[in-house]
Design a protein around this motif. Structure first.
Motif, PDB file in Angstrom:
ATOM      1  N   ASN A 296      -2.826  -0.830   0.917  1.00 58.20           N
ATOM      2  CA  ASN A 296      -4.261  -1.042   0.933  1.00 58.20           C
ATOM      3  C   ASN A 296      -4.743  -0.850   2.368  1.00 58.20           C
ATOM      4  O   ASN A 296      -3.966  -0.993   3.320  1.00 58.20           O
ATOM      5  N   ASN A 300     -10.308   0.618   1.615  1.00 57.54           N
ATOM      6  CA  ASN A 300      -9.820   0.764   0.236  1.00 57.54           C
ATOM      7  C   ASN A 300      -8.838  -0.363  -0.050  1.00 57.54           C
ATOM      8  O   ASN A 300      -7.634  -0.226   0.183  1.00 57.54           O
ATOM      9  N   ASN A 301      -9.373  -1.473  -0.531  1.00 59.15           N
ATOM     10  CA  ASN A 301      -8.542  -2.654  -0.749  1.00 59.15           C
ATOM     11  C   ASN A 301      -8.889  -3.301  -2.081  1.00 59.15           C
ATOM     12  O   ASN A 301     -10.052  -3.634  -2.327  1.00 59.15           O
ATOM     13  N   LYS A 302      -7.894  -3.425  -2.934  1.00 54.39           N
ATOM     14  CA  LYS A 302      -8.037  -4.173  -4.183  1.00 54.39           C
ATOM     15  C   LYS A 302      -6.977  -5.256  -4.208  1.00 54.39           C
ATOM     16  O   LYS A 302      -5.777  -4.961  -4.277  1.00 54.39           O
ATOM     17  N   SER A 305      -3.358  -5.303  -6.119  1.00 59.47           N
ATOM     18  CA  SER A 305      -2.693  -3.995  -6.167  1.00 59.47           C
ATOM     19  C   SER A 305      -1.892  -3.792  -4.889  1.00 59.47           C
ATOM     20  O   SER A 305      -2.100  -4.491  -3.895  1.00 59.47           O
ATOM     21  N   GLY A 307      -2.155  -0.961  -3.402  1.00 59.28           N
ATOM     22  CA  GLY A 307      -2.946   0.049  -2.723  1.00 59.28           C
ATOM     23  C   GLY A 307      -2.758   1.447  -3.287  1.00 59.28           C
ATOM     24  O   GLY A 307      -2.293   1.629  -4.419  1.00 59.28           O
ATOM     25  N   LYS A 308      -3.106   2.413  -2.473  1.00 60.15           N
ATOM     26  CA  LYS A 308      -2.979   3.816  -2.861  1.00 60.15           C
ATOM     27  C   LYS A 308      -1.779   4.444  -2.162  1.00 60.15           C
ATOM     28  O   LYS A 308      -1.286   3.937  -1.147  1.00 60.15           O
ATOM     29  N   LYS A 365      -1.248   2.726 -12.929  1.00 60.70           N
ATOM     30  CA  LYS A 365      -2.255   3.219 -11.990  1.00 60.70           C
ATOM     31  C   LYS A 365      -3.620   3.121 -12.647  1.00 60.70           C
ATOM     32  O   LYS A 365      -3.772   3.464 -13.821  1.00 60.70           O
ATOM     33  N   GLU A 368      -9.001   4.531 -10.275  1.00 63.02           N
ATOM     34  CA  GLU A 368      -9.356   4.792  -8.878  1.00 63.02           C
ATOM     35  C   GLU A 368      -8.113   5.044  -8.013  1.00 63.02           C
ATOM     36  O   GLU A 368      -8.183   5.013  -6.794  1.00 63.02           O
ATOM     37  N   PHE A 370      -5.432   3.236  -7.575  1.00 59.85           N
ATOM     38  CA  PHE A 370      -4.710   2.084  -7.050  1.00 59.85           C
ATOM     39  C   PHE A 370      -3.521   1.797  -7.969  1.00 59.85           C
ATOM     40  O   PHE A 370      -3.637   1.894  -9.196  1.00 59.85           O
ATOM     41  N   TRP A 372      -0.542  -0.763  -9.460  1.00 52.93           N
ATOM     42  CA  TRP A 372      -0.400  -2.177  -9.776  1.00 52.93           C
ATOM     43  C   TRP A 372       1.026  -2.446 -10.234  1.00 52.93           C
ATOM     44  O   TRP A 372       1.508  -1.864 -11.195  1.00 52.93           O
TER      45      TRP A 372
END
Length: 482
Positions: A296, A300-302, A305, A307-308, A365, A368, A370, A372
Motif C-alpha cells: 500500500n 493508494n491504501n486500503k 489489503s 496493496g497493489k 483481487k 481496483e 488491490f 487481499w
C-alpha cells in the motif's frame, strides 16, 4: 566493481552518516574502512574466494560490515537466525557445511565442530581497498524460510536480486529518502529486515538505525532516543507500541510506517493512524523474492489489503486448473519477478517455475487491483466443499476466557473423510469440554466452521520466527477433549 555496490557504498558523500546506534555513529567512509578491515582479516584467516561462512549473531553495525566484506571478498554468506533450533541447524549444516561460523555467542555453537570466529575480532578500520571481482548473477548469500511447515529452506540469492528489489522499491511512493533515518524492528535474517537494514537504506543514501531490539521497551527506547523517520515491523510490534505508548510524545514524528510478515489487524492500522497521523501501510513479500512485491502507499491504501503489485512484478490469482480467476474470487497466488530465487538448495523446488512461483497463499483481487490475503495453503482449506479460514476460527477460540492459544487445522480419518480440528492451550484450571467450547462457537460461526475435534496442548509449538510450527502440530495434536 558492480554498479549496485558502488551506489550502495562508494558513489556518495562519504562524510554522510550511514549508521547510528545508542553508542556510536558511522559515516559512509567509516563503513567502507570497517569493511576493508574485515576483508583483510578474512585473508589472514585463510577465508578465500568461493568459501562459505555462516553469520549467526544479533543485529549490529559489525554484522553489516561483515556481510559486505563477504560480498566484496567473493565469500558466500549463510544468514542464519539466532533462534534456529539445534535440530534445524544440524540439518542446515549437513546440507551445506560452512568453512567458519561468525558469531557473537561462541559457546553456543562449539558443539557443531565448525571453526568459530568471534565477530568482535573483526572490529577495526583500514583505508586500503582490496576486493575480488565477481558475477552479479551467481549465488552470493543464502536466506532461510521460516520453517513453519517443515525444515527451513535454503534460499540462494545474488547481487542482481538485491539490485532488482532496490530499484523496484525505490520507484514506489514509499521508497526511502536521503534524509530518512530507517529503523527496522524486523531483524537481518528475515528477508524484510535484510532489505531494510542491509542494502535499501544504503542504496537510497539514507541512515540505518541499529540497536538492541529484543524487547518492546528496548524498541521504544530506540524510537525515543534516535528519532527514526521510517519504522518497519511486523504488526504485533505496532500493537505493542500502541498499548505501551498511550499518548503520542511530541518528539516522535514518523514520516512512514510499513508492516509486513503477518496479517495486519484493521484496528491496529486505524489506531496507529489516529495516534501518529500517518497511515500504517501493509505490504507483503517472500524470502524467495527477497523483498516485498505488494505494498500500500500514501495515495493508494486500503486497510485490510496488502496493496497493489509493485511495478516490476506481476501477480495472478489462479484456480485449481491454473486458469486466472475473476475479480473477487479466491485462488492461489502466482507471482513473477526477476528477484526470484533460482530454487531451494537440497529441497523440492517444484513450486518455483522459470517465470515465477506459487507462494502457497490464497488471495483474491478486487476491481481496483488491490490484493487481499485469505490464508496459507495449509490454513485455508476445504471441508465438505466449503472454504474454511483457520484464522477466523482461531480468532473465535481466542475470545474464550479460558483459551490462551489455538491452532486450527484439517484432519483426515482412515476413510479419508476431512474434519475441522483445533488444538488449544487452556489458561485456567476450569474444566472444559467439547460441548462447552461449541456453545460459544455457535454464536459467531457457521456450523460447518465449528471444529469436530478439540485437543489440549501445554503450548503451541512455534518456529524461530514465532510462527506456528504446523509440522509439529500435525505430529502431535494433544490429548483429545471429550
Amino acid at each position: 566493481m558492480n554498479f549496485f555496490i558502488k551506489k550502495c557504498l562508494f558513489n556518495k558523500d562519504r562524510k554522510r552518516t550511514a549508521i547510528i546506534d545508542e553508542h556510536d555513529q558511522y559515516s559512509y567512509q567509516d563503513v567502507v574502512e570497517h569493511i576493508n578491515y574485515v576483508v583483510a582479516k578474512f585473508k589472514s584467516m585463510k577465508i578465500s574466494k568461493q568459501d562459505t561462512v555462516a553469520i549467526i549473531a544479533e543485529d549490529s553495525p559489525m554484522y553489516i560490515f561483515t556481510f559486505w566484506a563477504c560480498i566484496l571478498s567473493h565469500v558466500k554468506v549463510m544468514v542464519v537466525n539466532i533462534k534456529t533450533n539445534e535440530k534445524d541447524l544440524r540439518e542446515i549444516f549437513d546440507l551445506k557445511r560452512p568453512k567458519k561460523i561468525i558469531t557473537d555467542n561462541i559457546e553456543r555453537y562449539e558443539k557443531y565442530t565448525i571453526p568459530l570466529i568471534d565477530i568482535a575480532r573483526l572490529e577495526g578500520k583500514k583505508a586500503k581497498e582490496d576486493y575480488c571481482s565477481f558475477d552479479s548473477e551467481e549465488t552470493a548469500f543464502y536466506l532461510f524460510t521460516s520453517g513453519s511447515t517443515g525444515m527451513p529452506k535454503f534460499v540462494p540469492h545474488s547481487i542482481r536480486d538485491m539490485e532488482y528489489c532496490a530499484k523496484a522499491f525505490q520507484k514506489t511512493e514509499v521508497g526511502f529518502l536521503p534524509s530518512d533515518k530507517v529503523f527496522s524492528v524486523s531483524k537481518i535474517p528475515f528477508a524484510f529486515g535484510f532489505g531494510n537494514i542491509m542494502y535499501l537504506p544504503f542504496y537510497a543514501n539514507s541512515t540505518v538505525i541499529m540497536g538492541e531490539k529484543n524487547g518492546i521497551f528496548s524498541i521504544i527506547n530506540i524510537v525515543k532516543e534516535l528519532h527514526p523517520s521510517v519504522i518497519l515491523a511486523v504488526p504485533s510490534v505496532y500493537g505493542s507500541l500502541l498499548k505501551l505508548m498511550e499518548e503520542r510524545p511530541n518528539d516522535i514524528k514518523f514520516r512512514e510506517s510499513i508492516a509486513c510478515g503477518e496479517t495486519l489487524p484493521s484496528q491496529i492500522a486505524k489506531d496507529w493512524e489516529k495516534r501518529f497521523r500517518i497511515p500504517l501501510l501493509e505490504g507483503m513479500g517472500t524470502t524467495e523474492f527477497l523483498y516485498t512485491f505488494f505494498t500500500n502507499t500514501f495515495s493508494n491504501n486500503k486497510i485490510g489489503s496488502v496493496g497493489k503489485v509493485i511495478k516490476g512484478y506481476k501477480a495472478k490469482i489462479l484456480n485449481e486448473n491454473l486458469n486466472e480467476v475473476s475479480d473477487g474470487t479466491v485462488g492461489r497466488l502466482f507471482v513473477e519477478g526477476k528477484s526470484l530465487t533460482t530454487g531451494y538448495l537440497g529441497s523440492n523446488s517444484s513450486e518455483i517455475k522459470e517465470e515465477g512461483m506459487f507462494t502457497g497463499d490464497y488471495f483474491y483481487k478486487d476491481d481496483e487491483d488491490f490484493f487481499w490475503y485469505c490464508g496459507r495453503s495449509n490454513d485455508l482449506f476445504k471441508v465438505k466443499g466449503m472454504w474454511i479460514k483457520a484464522e477466523t476460527v482461531e480468532n473465535e477460540l481466542l475470545k474464550l476466557p479460558f483459551i490462551k492459544e489455538a491452532v486450527v487445522f484439517r484432519s483426515e480419518d482412515k476413510l479419508n473423510i476431512s474434519s475441522v480440528c483445533a488444538s488449544v492451550v487452556v489458561n485456567s484450571s476450569q474444566k472444559i469440554s467439547r460441548s462447552l467450547i461449541n456453545s460459544f462457537m455457535r454464536k459467531n460461526l457457521e456450523p460447518y466452521m465449528i471444529p469436530q475435534h478439540y485437543y489440549e496442548l501445554e503450548k503451541i509449538p512455534k518456529g524461530a520466527t514465532g510462527k506456528i510450527d504446523r509440522r509439529e502440530v500435525n505430529k502431535y495434536h494433544g490429548k483429545e477433549i471429550s
